[in-house]
Scaffold this motif. Structure first.
Motif, PDB file in Angstrom:
ATOM      1  N   PRO A 161     -50.136  92.077  90.063  1.00  0.00           N
ATOM      2  CA  PRO A 161     -50.815  91.149  90.981  1.00  0.00           C
ATOM      3  C   PRO A 161     -50.043  90.873  92.265  1.00  0.00           C
ATOM      4  CG  PRO A 161     -49.983  90.009  89.007  1.00  0.00           C
ATOM      5  CD  PRO A 161     -49.893  91.477  88.740  1.00  0.00           C
ATOM      6  N   ASP A 162     -48.734  91.003  92.220  1.00  0.00           N
ATOM      7  CA  ASP A 162     -47.916  90.769  93.417  1.00  0.00           C
ATOM      8  C   ASP A 162     -47.590  92.054  94.173  1.00  0.00           C
ATOM      9  OD1 ASP A 162     -47.826  88.034  92.845  1.00  0.00           O
ATOM     10  OD2 ASP A 162     -46.052  88.262  91.577  1.00  0.00           O
ATOM     11  N   ALA A 163     -48.181  93.171  93.736  1.00  0.00           N
ATOM     12  CA  ALA A 163     -47.861  94.457  94.363  1.00  0.00           C
ATOM     13  C   ALA A 163     -48.283  94.464  95.829  1.00  0.00           C
ATOM     14  CB  ALA A 163     -48.563  95.587  93.620  1.00  0.00           C
ATOM     15  N   SER A 164     -47.426  95.015  96.658  1.00  0.00           N
ATOM     16  CA  SER A 164     -47.727  95.143  98.080  1.00  0.00           C
ATOM     17  C   SER A 164     -46.771  96.151  98.691  1.00  0.00           C
ATOM     18  CB  SER A 164     -47.576  93.793  98.799  1.00  0.00           C
ATOM     19  OG  SER A 164     -46.210  93.387  98.801  1.00  0.00           O
ATOM     20  N   ILE A 165     -47.123  96.598  99.876  1.00  0.00           N
ATOM     21  CA  ILE A 165     -46.232  97.521 100.580  1.00  0.00           C
ATOM     22  C   ILE A 165     -44.898  96.847 100.859  1.00  0.00           C
ATOM     23  CG2 ILE A 165     -45.888  98.795 102.729  1.00  0.00           C
ATOM     24  CD1 ILE A 165     -48.872  99.312 102.818  1.00  0.00           C
ATOM     25  N   ARG A 166     -44.943  95.569 101.245  1.00  0.00           N
ATOM     26  CA  ARG A 166     -43.698  94.846 101.552  1.00  0.00           C
ATOM     27  C   ARG A 166     -42.816  94.733 100.314  1.00  0.00           C
ATOM     28  NH1 ARG A 166     -44.045  89.167 104.590  1.00  0.00           N
ATOM     29  NH2 ARG A 166     -44.720  90.610 106.223  1.00  0.00           N
ATOM     30  N   ARG A 167     -43.417  94.468  99.169  1.00  0.00           N
ATOM     31  CA  ARG A 167     -42.652  94.345  97.922  1.00  0.00           C
ATOM     32  C   ARG A 167     -41.973  95.665  97.578  1.00  0.00           C
ATOM     33  NH1 ARG A 167     -43.046  91.222  92.937  1.00  0.00           N
ATOM     34  NH2 ARG A 167     -42.535  92.530  91.133  1.00  0.00           N
ATOM     35  N   GLU A 168     -42.719  96.754  97.699  1.00  0.00           N
ATOM     36  CA  GLU A 168     -42.141  98.059  97.396  1.00  0.00           C
ATOM     37  C   GLU A 168     -41.018  98.408  98.373  1.00  0.00           C
ATOM     38  OE1 GLU A 168     -42.732 100.272  94.900  1.00  0.00           O
ATOM     39  OE2 GLU A 168     -44.052  98.829  93.935  1.00  0.00           O
ATOM     40  N   LEU A 169     -41.251  98.142  99.646  1.00  0.00           N
ATOM     41  CA  LEU A 169     -40.230  98.463 100.651  1.00  0.00           C
ATOM     42  C   LEU A 169     -38.976  97.615 100.492  1.00  0.00           C
ATOM     43  CD1 LEU A 169     -42.411  98.977 103.846  1.00  0.00           C
ATOM     44  CD2 LEU A 169     -41.359 100.731 102.407  1.00  0.00           C
ATOM     45  N   GLY A 170     -39.077  96.527  99.713  1.00  0.00           N
ATOM     46  CA  GLY A 170     -37.902  95.710  99.446  1.00  0.00           C
ATOM     47  C   GLY A 170     -36.793  96.478  98.759  1.00  0.00           C
ATOM     48  N   ALA A 171     -37.154  97.569  98.077  1.00  0.00           N
ATOM     49  CA  ALA A 171     -36.135  98.396  97.422  1.00  0.00           C
ATOM     50  C   ALA A 171     -35.138  98.960  98.429  1.00  0.00           C
ATOM     51  CB  ALA A 171     -36.802  99.541  96.659  1.00  0.00           C
ATOM     52  N   LEU A 172     -35.599  99.160  99.656  1.00  0.00           N
ATOM     53  CA  LEU A 172     -34.742  99.773 100.667  1.00  0.00           C
ATOM     54  C   LEU A 172     -33.659  98.829 101.179  1.00  0.00           C
ATOM     55  CD1 LEU A 172     -37.484 101.650 102.721  1.00  0.00           C
ATOM     56  CD2 LEU A 172     -36.047 102.541 100.878  1.00  0.00           C
ATOM     57  N   LYS A 173     -33.723  97.542 100.770  1.00  0.00           N
ATOM     58  CA  LYS A 173     -32.702  96.590 101.195  1.00  0.00           C
ATOM     59  C   LYS A 173     -31.475  96.606 100.291  1.00  0.00           C
ATOM     60  CE  LYS A 173     -36.143  93.342 103.061  1.00  0.00           C
ATOM     61  NZ  LYS A 173     -36.675  91.961 102.960  1.00  0.00           N
ATOM     62  N   ARG A 174     -31.517  97.332  99.200  1.00  0.00           N
ATOM     63  CA  ARG A 174     -30.459  97.274  98.201  1.00  0.00           C
ATOM     64  C   ARG A 174     -29.478  98.429  98.375  1.00  0.00           C
ATOM     65  NH1 ARG A 174     -35.201  95.715  95.282  1.00  0.00           N
ATOM     66  NH2 ARG A 174     -35.022  93.523  94.633  1.00  0.00           N
ATOM     67  N   LEU A 175     -28.214  98.106  98.494  1.00  0.00           N
ATOM     68  CA  LEU A 175     -27.176  99.119  98.695  1.00  0.00           C
ATOM     69  C   LEU A 175     -27.115 100.083  97.522  1.00  0.00           C
ATOM     70  CD1 LEU A 175     -24.770 100.298 100.226  1.00  0.00           C
ATOM     71  CD2 LEU A 175     -23.311  98.577  99.117  1.00  0.00           C
ATOM     72  N   GLN A 176     -27.263  99.580  96.294  1.00  0.00           N
ATOM     73  CA  GLN A 176     -27.162 100.448  95.131  1.00  0.00           C
ATOM     74  C   GLN A 176     -28.286 101.487  95.102  1.00  0.00           C
ATOM     75  OE1 GLN A 176     -24.791 100.982  93.269  1.00  0.00           O
ATOM     76  NE2 GLN A 176     -23.537  99.166  93.005  1.00  0.00           N
TER      77      GLN A 176
END
Length: 402
Positions: free
Chosen positions: A202-217
């Motif tokens: 229900p919370d899925a969105s392009i912004r949520r998915e792109l949040g992965a790119l903020k993580r150094l690991q």
């Protein structure tokens, strides 16, 4: 990290139908493996058919890899709000149609475009397939489920790629794309029938998915794949030339060589999945040095037919052991954006594909010989090991989120 579904939900969904669902997803991997790896075994025929040089033929492989790199994050993010089954079906349809355009491409330029288009759904499909498979089993079996999906890619090198190589050598290299189109249609029908429907988060969105790119690991895991796996592709891209020109193996035996590579990939994928379930980072620490050693030995053993064929199996096995651990690592590093994170693994591996093909072609063009790409690959594996160590050290200071 928690599973994509809760443990209780995963346990409830572990039924006999789960096996067929994973098998259907793996069938998509078979088609992807055939179109990606057969081009390497048919490189000479492609050169002759299009009237191009060996480095130019290598660019066709790089174009496909570039398509994966672009398509994996783009299609995974755009499809974030879609039910995962619907996304998988759409990607399989795009893959099938794009490969059929390669069959009809009249010249080198249009072939470059069609190979790029065929690569677009590759990473996104494997990404969503891995997430679906992981959601169908308990958390302790994620590595196994992911490795079973990836087994399609490995098995294609045992059966599909040798057959497609023989087909291309005997009746024309363009028939490769007809075969891939047929496999794509079979996979599409199987996914439609056997993969269970899962509503989008229900919370899925392009912004949520792109949040992965903020993580150094996440970026460090991708860098491990790009650098560490580059040697695998630097070696495999020019395997036909190495086996015939260096080892003295007749071109008619190339399907056997490809099958040995595929058997190694199957074995490595199975072992890698089990190792990843025990320790993801421990697997990376062990496998990357093993790849470096295997490639150095391959460079020496390639001068004799039988030792060359043995090392073809070993290189295939050592390289594919890395994939389940990388896939699981990305899921761990970005639990709230699993589709994009999982897709990015295949983008990284195809950056490795493009990098390996480019560096391998470069050292060949410099006159260093057909075994030089393996030595370049060994250096890349050592660099990948260094990145993995850095990732592990940083994780000790700041553990991944649960």
């Amino acid at each position: 990290m928690s599973s994509v579904l809760s443990p209780s939900t995963a346990a409830r969904t572990t039924t006999p139908r789960v096996g067929m669902a994973i098998f259907a997803l793996a069938m998509g991997g078979v088609g992807i493996g055939v179109t990606e790896f057969t081009m390497m075994g048919l490189l000479k025929e492609v050169e002759q058919g299009l009237g191009i040089s060996t480095p130019e033929a290598g660019h066709l492989i790089s174009a496909y890899a570039l398509g994966v790199v672009v398509g994996a994050p783009l299609l995974a993010a755009v499809g974030a709000k879609l039910p995962r089954k619907s996304l998988a079906l759409g990607l399989l349809l795009l893959f099938t149609v794009a490969n059929l355009t390669s069959f009809m491409a009249p010249d080198y330029g249009s072939m470059l475009v069609s190979r790029f288009a065929a690569g677009l759904p590759h990473g996104a499909f494997f990404g969503v397939a891995a997430v679906i498979a992981a959601s169908l089993v308990p958390p302790t079996r994620r590595g196994w489920a992911i490795s079973m999906v990836m087994a399609g890619l490995s098995v294609s090198n045992v059966v599909g790629v040798p057959f497609a190589t023989w087909l291309g050598q005997t009746f024309g290299w363009r028939l490769l794309f007809v075969l891939v189109g047929a496999i794509g249609l079979v996979a599409l029908l199987m996914v439609w029938k056997f993969v269970p429907f899962q509503a989008a988060h229900p919370d899925a969105s392009i912004r949520r998915e792109l949040g992965a790119l903020k993580r150094l690991q996440v970026w460090l895991a991708l860098l491990v794949g790009i650098v560490g796996f580059g040697g695998f592709f630097a070696t495999y891209t020019y395997i036909a030339h190495t086996m015939t020109a260096v080892a003295g193996i007749p071109s008619g035996l190339l399907p056997l060589v490809v099958a040995l590579y595929g058997l190694g990939m199957v074995a490595g994928n199975i072992v890698g999945g089990r190792l990843a379930d025990k320790s993801v980072m421990g697997t990376l620490y062990r496998v990357l040095p093993a790849i470096a050693v295997a490639l150095v030995v391959y460079a020496v053993a390639a001068h004799w037919p039988w030792s060359a064929m043995v090392m073809v199996f070993v290189v295939g096995a050592s390289g594919s052991m890395l994939i389940p651990a990388l896939q699981t690592r990305l899921l761990d590093a970005s639990p709230d954006a699993p589709s994009l994170a999982s897709s990015l693994n295949h983008a990284a591996l195809n950056v490795a594909n493009a990098l390996g093909a480019f560096l391998g072609g470069l050292v060949i063009a410099l006159g260093w010989g057909f075994v030089a790409p393996a030595l370049v690959g060994a250096v890349l594996a050592v660099l990948g090991f260094g990145v993995a160590l850095l990732s592990g050290l940083l994780e000790r200071k700041r553990p991944l989120a649960a």
